[in-house]
Scaffold this motif. Structure first.
Motif, PDB file in Angstrom:
ATOM      1  N   PHE A  55       0.823  -1.216   0.000  1.00  0.00           N
ATOM      2  CA  PHE A  55       0.000   0.000   0.000  1.00  0.00           C
ATOM      3  C   PHE A  55       0.858   1.268   0.000  1.00  0.00           C
ATOM      4  CE2 PHE A  55      -2.849  -3.093   2.156  1.00  0.00           C
ATOM      5  CZ  PHE A  55      -3.930  -3.025   1.297  1.00  0.00           C
ATOM      6  N   ARG A  56       1.803   1.286   0.920  1.00  0.00           N
ATOM      7  CA  ARG A  56       2.566   2.530   1.076  1.00  0.00           C
ATOM      8  C   ARG A  56       3.356   2.857  -0.190  1.00  0.00           C
ATOM      9  NH1 ARG A  56       7.299   3.704   2.542  1.00  0.00           N
ATOM     10  NH2 ARG A  56       7.849   1.599   3.227  1.00  0.00           N
ATOM     11  N   GLU A  57       4.010   1.826  -0.739  1.00  0.00           N
ATOM     12  CA  GLU A  57       4.804   2.042  -1.945  1.00  0.00           C
ATOM     13  C   GLU A  57       3.920   2.560  -3.075  1.00  0.00           C
ATOM     14  OE1 GLU A  57       4.797  -0.513  -0.026  1.00  0.00           O
ATOM     15  OE2 GLU A  57       6.831  -1.020   0.582  1.00  0.00           O
ATOM     16  N   SER A  58       2.734   1.978  -3.174  1.00  0.00           N
ATOM     17  CA  SER A  58       1.839   2.390  -4.257  1.00  0.00           C
ATOM     18  C   SER A  58       1.413   3.837  -4.094  1.00  0.00           C
ATOM     19  CB  SER A  58       0.584   1.523  -4.271  1.00  0.00           C
ATOM     20  OG  SER A  58       0.937   0.192  -4.500  1.00  0.00           O
ATOM     21  N   PHE A  59       1.016   4.156  -2.892  1.00  0.00           N
ATOM     22  CA  PHE A  59       0.500   5.511  -2.680  1.00  0.00           C
ATOM     23  C   PHE A  59       1.602   6.556  -2.680  1.00  0.00           C
ATOM     24  CE2 PHE A  59      -4.048   5.768  -2.141  1.00  0.00           C
ATOM     25  CZ  PHE A  59      -4.397   4.439  -2.234  1.00  0.00           C
ATOM     26  N   ASP A  60       2.827   6.105  -2.470  1.00  0.00           N
ATOM     27  CA  ASP A  60       3.915   7.077  -2.561  1.00  0.00           C
ATOM     28  C   ASP A  60       4.047   7.636  -3.973  1.00  0.00           C
ATOM     29  OD1 ASP A  60       4.435   7.038   0.082  1.00  0.00           O
ATOM     30  OD2 ASP A  60       6.262   5.821  -0.018  1.00  0.00           O
ATOM     31  N   LEU A  61       3.521   6.876  -4.930  1.00  0.00           N
ATOM     32  CA  LEU A  61       3.542   7.378  -6.309  1.00  0.00           C
ATOM     33  C   LEU A  61       2.796   8.704  -6.413  1.00  0.00           C
ATOM     34  CD1 LEU A  61       2.578   4.187  -8.377  1.00  0.00           C
ATOM     35  CD2 LEU A  61       4.857   5.185  -8.110  1.00  0.00           C
ATOM     36  N   LEU A  62       1.774   8.821  -5.597  1.00  0.00           N
ATOM     37  CA  LEU A  62       0.911  10.007  -5.699  1.00  0.00           C
ATOM     38  C   LEU A  62       1.566  11.256  -5.118  1.00  0.00           C
ATOM     39  CD1 LEU A  62      -2.573   8.521  -4.758  1.00  0.00           C
ATOM     40  CD2 LEU A  62      -1.673   9.031  -7.017  1.00  0.00           C
ATOM     41  N   LEU A  63       2.536  11.032  -4.218  1.00  0.00           N
ATOM     42  CA  LEU A  63       3.136  12.200  -3.561  1.00  0.00           C
ATOM     43  C   LEU A  63       3.770  13.137  -4.582  1.00  0.00           C
ATOM     44  CD1 LEU A  63       4.725  10.637  -0.358  1.00  0.00           C
ATOM     45  CD2 LEU A  63       2.671  12.045  -0.533  1.00  0.00           C
ATOM     46  N   ASP A  64       4.354  12.515  -5.613  1.00  0.00           N
ATOM     47  CA  ASP A  64       5.009  13.348  -6.619  1.00  0.00           C
ATOM     48  C   ASP A  64       4.021  14.157  -7.435  1.00  0.00           C
ATOM     49  OD1 ASP A  64       7.456  12.547  -5.856  1.00  0.00           O
ATOM     50  OD2 ASP A  64       7.586  10.882  -7.278  1.00  0.00           O
TER      51      ASP A  64
END
Lengths: 292, 180
Positions: A55-64
């Motif tokens: 989950f975290r890795e996936s949603f980190d995509l959105l931070l950018d």
């Protein structure tokens, strides 16, 4: 946290909490025991484990993808924030710091208009027009800021002009829905030392929406915002003043009508895009409502 | 409220902007609404900074504010006007992430989570993405811990391909056994 009898009949919630490391030691040990006793339970645990994801890795995509610069730009700077939302001691604001008012208005506008545009969502012309307006205001502010930076010695501007510069950014949507409450009125009253409560219902046809404490030249500037005839934004503003008393006068600034007067150590004004007669009548009503 | 507190909130806000936006996005599934939520959160946090105590979890405090603004103000408005919501089938994967050369698995996870019901999605984001404890997540959403547990369990079940009615049937059986 865990249900009674969990060790005997663990539920999915308990198994997930077990996987998440959220069980207290005693519960964990009980569940360990239950798992070792039951193949069914172990199978169930494995099924739920299958619902795990990075989950975290996936949603980190959105931070950018976050519009960081825009959000940062919208963040009031420390002095500005204190002037816009003064709940405590207001630090001194530089004279003629109109930027604080402008940026505050930008924020309010952005929140108030409730736009829904971008990334392929539906937007009607109204939203688009509002956004275009917002963009234009942003551009104007940036330009003006650049100019101010280039020529730091600006002419000293009176409080009425500062208010007019702020008020011109309001639309009906800036004040919809009601943004009042939270003791803002009480705070505003205490900041200027006047009971402002009657002013919220003194003028016929004006619907009170919000009280705000702003600052001008380090002095609290209270703004009571209303929606007037046909949803026209109207503001009643009060600031302490040491000038001699003066009767009501009418003027126009930024295309808005203003009725202003000075009484009992306060400067007061009503501002809005309404006819002179109407503003005078509102001013009369509000004047009566304030004990000075 | 000391200068230090003020600076803590101010600089903390800046640090957490991307995460707040991401959370707003996961709630609204609309980037513009997410931005709107962040701005409203910033304003309210600064308004109420005197309520924040240095040394406590600023990120959790900010998430609580954003959550409350969504629940109490924006959500109803956006649902009513339809303005804030993308179509139900619209995925969280929008331009930003979709245009990146990203691992398909990671993109699929975004898509899977975006399809969860909002309550489950919130719990998943708070606990598995933001790594708040159950207790913190419960506080942020103003629900009991048991609610967080059941939402996470339902989400996991769904992602594991379990039929929710089967899950419920099993629960009911377990409850009945528990009563006997």
């Amino acid at each position: 946290m865990v249900s009674a009898g969990m060790a005997d009949h663990p539920r999915d919630e308990d198994l997930v909490a077990y996987l998440d490391g959220e069980l207290a030691l005693a519960d964990r040990q009980a569940l360990d025991q239950a798992l070792s006793d039951s193949a069914d339970l172990r199978a169930r645990l494995e099924v739920l484990r299958g619902g795990d994801r990075p989950f975290r890795e996936s949603f980190d995509l959105l931070l950018d993808a976050a519009p960081l610069e825009r959000m940062r730009a919208a963040l009031p700077d420390p002095t500005i924030s204190a002037s816009v939302i003064s709940t405590t001691q207001t630090p001194p604001i530089p004279a003629n710091d109109w930027r604080s008012l402008g940026i505050a208005a930008m924020l309010l506008l952005a929140i108030g208009i409730g736009f829904a545009v971008g990334f392929g969502t539906r937007s009607d012309m109204g939203d688009t027009a509002l956004l275009a307006e917002l963009d234009a205001l942003e551009a104007e502010l940036e330009e003006a800021e650049a100019a101010a930076d280039a020529a730091p010695v600006a002419t000293v501007k009176g409080w009425r002009q500062a208010v007019a510069d702020y008020q011109v950014l309001f639309t009906t949507d800036s004040l919809t829905p009601d943004q009042g409450g939270d003791g803002a009125l009480a705070l505003a009253s205490s900041q200027v030392g006047l009971n402002l409560d009657p002013a919220t219902r003194a003028a016929a046809g004006l619907e009170f929406r919000r009280a705000q404490v702003l600052a001008f030249n380090s002095k609290p500037l209270v703004q009571l915002a209303y929606l007037g005839d046909d949803g026209v934004p109207v503001a009643f503003c009060i600031i302490a003043s040491n000038k001699p008393e003066a009767g009501t006068q009418y003027e126009q600034r930024n295309g808005l009508g203003i009725v202003h007067w000075i009484i009992g150590g306060y400067g007061l004004m009503v501002i809005g895009d309404l006819p002179e007669e109407r503003l005078n009548s509102i001013a009369r009503d509000l004047r009566k409502s304030i004990q000075l | 409220m000391t200068e230090a507190d003020h600076e803590t909130v101010r600089s903390g806000l800046e640090t957490h902007l991307p995460r707040l936006w991401r959370y707003g996005l996961s709630l609204s599934r609309n980037p513009s609404v997410a931005e709107e939520l962040v701005q409203a959160t910033c304003l309210r946090a600064l308004e109420r900074q005197s309520q924040f105590r240095t040394g406590t979890n600023l990120r959790a405090w900010l998430f609580t504010i954003l959550s409350s603004i969504w629940k109490n103000q924006l959500r109803a408005e956006k649902v009513r006007t339809g303005g804030g919501f993308a179509d139900p089938e619209t995925e969280l994967v929008f331009d930003g992430a979709a245009s990146m050369e990203t691992n398909n698995l990671l993109r699929r996870v975004l898509s899977e989570v975006s399809e969860l019901p909002e309550a489950q999605r919130q719990a998943v984001i708070l606990v598995y993405v933001e790594e708040f404890t159950y207790r913190e997540a419960a506080h942020i959403l103003e629900v009991p811990i048991g609610t967080i547990m059941s939402r996470l369990s339902a989400a996991r079940g769904k992602l594991a391909g379990l039929d929710s009615s089967a899950t419920n049937a099993r629960k009911t059986r377990a409850d009945e056994v528990g009563k006997n």
